[in-house]
Design an enzyme around this catalytic site. Structure first.
Site, PDB file in Angstrom:
ATOM      1  N   HIS A  76       0.768  -1.156   0.061  1.00 41.96           N
ATOM      2  CA  HIS A  76       0.121   0.024   0.022  1.00 41.96           C
ATOM      3  C   HIS A  76       1.024   1.200   0.171  1.00 41.96           C
ATOM      4  O   HIS A  76       2.114   1.147   0.464  1.00 41.96           O
ATOM      5  CB  HIS A  76      -0.800   0.058   1.206  1.00 41.96           C
ATOM      6  N   LYS A 135      -0.531   4.630   4.498  1.00 43.61           N
ATOM      7  CA  LYS A 135      -1.564   3.831   5.454  1.00 43.61           C
ATOM      8  C   LYS A 135      -0.659   3.333   6.411  1.00 43.61           C
ATOM      9  O   LYS A 135       0.456   2.821   6.479  1.00 43.61           O
ATOM     10  CB  LYS A 135      -1.551   2.567   4.493  1.00 43.61           C
TER      11      LYS A 135
END
Lengths: 257, 257, 257, 257
Positions: free
Chosen positions: D149, D153
């Site tokens: 990600h 995040k």
């Protein structure tokens, strides 16, 4: 305990089968068949004394439940017919049978209630890839296939890539590939009912396939790598118990998964 | 502190450049040029009062060190000529110049000792991929290219894939691809001096390229993904200081890395 | 024509070296050394009559230009010292020397003007990956490493992954990894000066490494796959001529690429 | 033609839903609900005059068949309860309900015979990945997960990666990961019942997950990429007709595929 006879046991795949059966507590090797080699020679192969050795179909007397066949195209039909007729459930990895021959054997199996499995590919990763690709194509119909093999592989695309395209095509129907203008001919690959297929040939590679799905804002990729033909044993191991209880002659490992 | 003028500052890439320059402590935005739009309108774009606005080449008076050009094919040659003649170092991302035009500008730059950079691709990942692919091909000459783009991209292969093939071809020379027999036409891709190129077009994809090298028992893969044209700013940021001190007009971002 | 002696020629890597040398027109096998095995036995190994066989260091008399060493940790220092003292350029793939031993040999080589190469990894794809990763990190400092090996490999991370991290760290310095909150401990991997390293262990895998770079709107990935230790021969083939003319004892195959 | 009401229609996902419904001939937008915003303001949003606008649950009078909910954690339970009680089939993308709340709604739905769908993830590629991973694990139980990600995040691993591990664990049971010795702590990842999970965080990345299966001599990899939250609409589009005829409140998009 499932009793197994290996046909073509002196070949490379036959040897791997013997080893896999011996390592598996649920299986027992009871017979080994290889035509044209005298039994005396076969005795030096390190098999247990409980394994009956046969060098001719006519001589075979066995209480095997399952017949694993890794022989040659010219022999496989006769072998499988023999097995079914003698109540032995076939697991067939030998290639080369015609559709007509497969149909004949399926009729015979149904009539005798002696089922089994014929599979062009016993590699679990390849079979799962095909199964998942077929399912994904229902929801993500935009798809291309890339297969990658060693540079000695002459034919392109691979049989597995073509089978994958056929299975995908069954569920998504005809759908033209996006319009393109090739400034270099062939760059957009081969076209199977709108599914583009690309074949890569490079030294070092073994046998690999990717199926690429695209949708608005997302992508799904399924990839399988066969590093070694020993991977076929993963599928044969699953096929033996499935064949032992089959009442039909099933085509394709995916149909027992 | 490098003083920057952005030509074509109202376009998408121009806007990204303005933002990048404003966020960077080493750069100062001193001028913004966009033809055909009146300056009153441009004043509403939220630029600082220190930025001089120009809507015509003739009006430009600036102490800018670097001219970043994201304009249009028909304007770029005139713009860059103007910049060099006025001692401003160009960083050119606008496409569409002919080889002849580039050569003329390079001669002018050399004569005036005002260098800069023209780059077809300011994406760092794409430029690094090309650079590494060229180097790897010296040692691993067996190579294929797969580029993957959104399904609206009509032309195939991509310009970056073709450039990659050309750069590889320079170092490895002509080398035929492995012999193949296509049972589905085009499946082995396009052929550039023996380098096979494959183009994938799928919705969801943006702009991606893989270069696959194979050798005995091993493989090397270089892949780049452009998720967003904003990635070009990574390259423009590197190009501005390099251009500011350049005495030649360099073609290709890879030549300053 | 470069004359080659293979030390440890009866081991797996030694055998591969013998084969590679025999297949290569630029090399000639003139000597083969394996301690502790009598020469009579070695004669049955199928080497040409022109190859002199040695089972003890003291007996070696040879006009070899290059000494390829795939022996054992306890023997390698003595072997390489012997080679350099006798004017034979070493190519060393044997592991296990201390930094101090390597330094001693480098001093000796410099003094005798007999250079060569010591390499922990002769896989070209791995060495190119490390080289490119180091270069890319200058421009794209956000990076993580994933190495993937067979499930029998006990140590983690792999030596190549650690070397890659060290080489990257040299150019990008310390830079903390993005802040994370692990709801499952260890999920963010190991941390080497801010470079996250992840190790995967799965059956079927051989030896693979990926270096992932991310930047605004783009990504660059370099991956290498070693399917087979035979891939080391690609590097040995390059090292032999480089060693033959080296005047220093070079450490790391990347330094001759 | 299925009549749709969008709850939370002024949010980012609500807006995407409105657009998707308008582009789809099988759906008709009949209602739009967003609490706390006066209807006069909502009228400026460019919706057709046939769409009834509501700013309070109490005011809603509609003949909608399906209620698509992209609202907020504190509102979703009340909304879905309201929908079911009024015979409107819910499609719920809002997160934040407790298991207990979901159970209550499922009881209510069963009692009223008004089914629908609650899904933590409407991304088709993610849902297909989970479904296939669960199935593959039956045959290839050796598996690791890598999720990747963007570097903003904070939590790791991602919810989708944890769900994937849970689904795999259900079919393969507890199976310890291969024994390892970490020379760098954490390098072997997080451990969920023997399934190793690795989380990568890099700028440029969006939301991606790979599930890696290994078996003797082969590997299977399933990968999904979400480039854009717009991809959720692929799943909502499938969920609307499925919800419209559901008699149970189904949890998880995979259960309608």
């Amino acid at each position: 305990m499932i009793k197994v006879l290996v046909a073509g046991f002196m070949g490379s795949m036959g040897q791997k089968t013997v080893q896999m059966v011996n390592e598996n507590d649920d299986f027992e090797l009871v017979g080994a068949y290889n035509p044209g080699i005298d039994v005396a020679h076969m005795q030096g192969m390190g098999l247990s004394n409980n394994v009956k050795l046969f060098s001719s179909l006519d001589d075979i007397e066995t209480d095997a439940d399952v017949w694993v066949d890794f022989t040659i195209p010219s022999a496989v039909f006769g072998n499988v017919k023999f097995a079914i007729e003698h109540g032995i459930h076939p697991v067939v990895g030998t290639s080369g049978m015609t559709t007509d021959q497969v149909n004949q054997l399926q009729d015979l199996a149904a009539q005798k209630h002696v089922g089994g499995i014929i599979a062009p590919n016993f590699g679990l990763s390849a079979v799962l890839l095909m199964k998942f690709a077929k399912e994904a194509a229902k929801y993500m119909p935009d798809v291309e296939i890339i297969e990658m093999h060693h540079d000695d592989k002459l034919d392109a695309p691979s049989g597995t890539a073509m089978s994958t395209a056929q299975m995908i095509s069954e569920v998504r129907g005809d759908k033209p590939a996006p319009k393109s203008e090739e400034s270099l001919k062939g760059v957009r690959g081969g076209d199977y009912h709108g599914i583009k297929i690309h074949a890569v040939r490079l030294p070092g590679y073994v046998a690999h396939e990717q199926v690429l799905f695209g949708g608005k804002g997302e992508a799904l990729t399924i990839r399988q790598d066969s590093f070694d033909r020993g991977s076929f044993m993963n599928g044969v191991k699953l096929a033996i118990p499935a064949a032992a209880k089959a009442t039909d002659l099933i085509f394709g490992l995916e149909n027992i998964l």
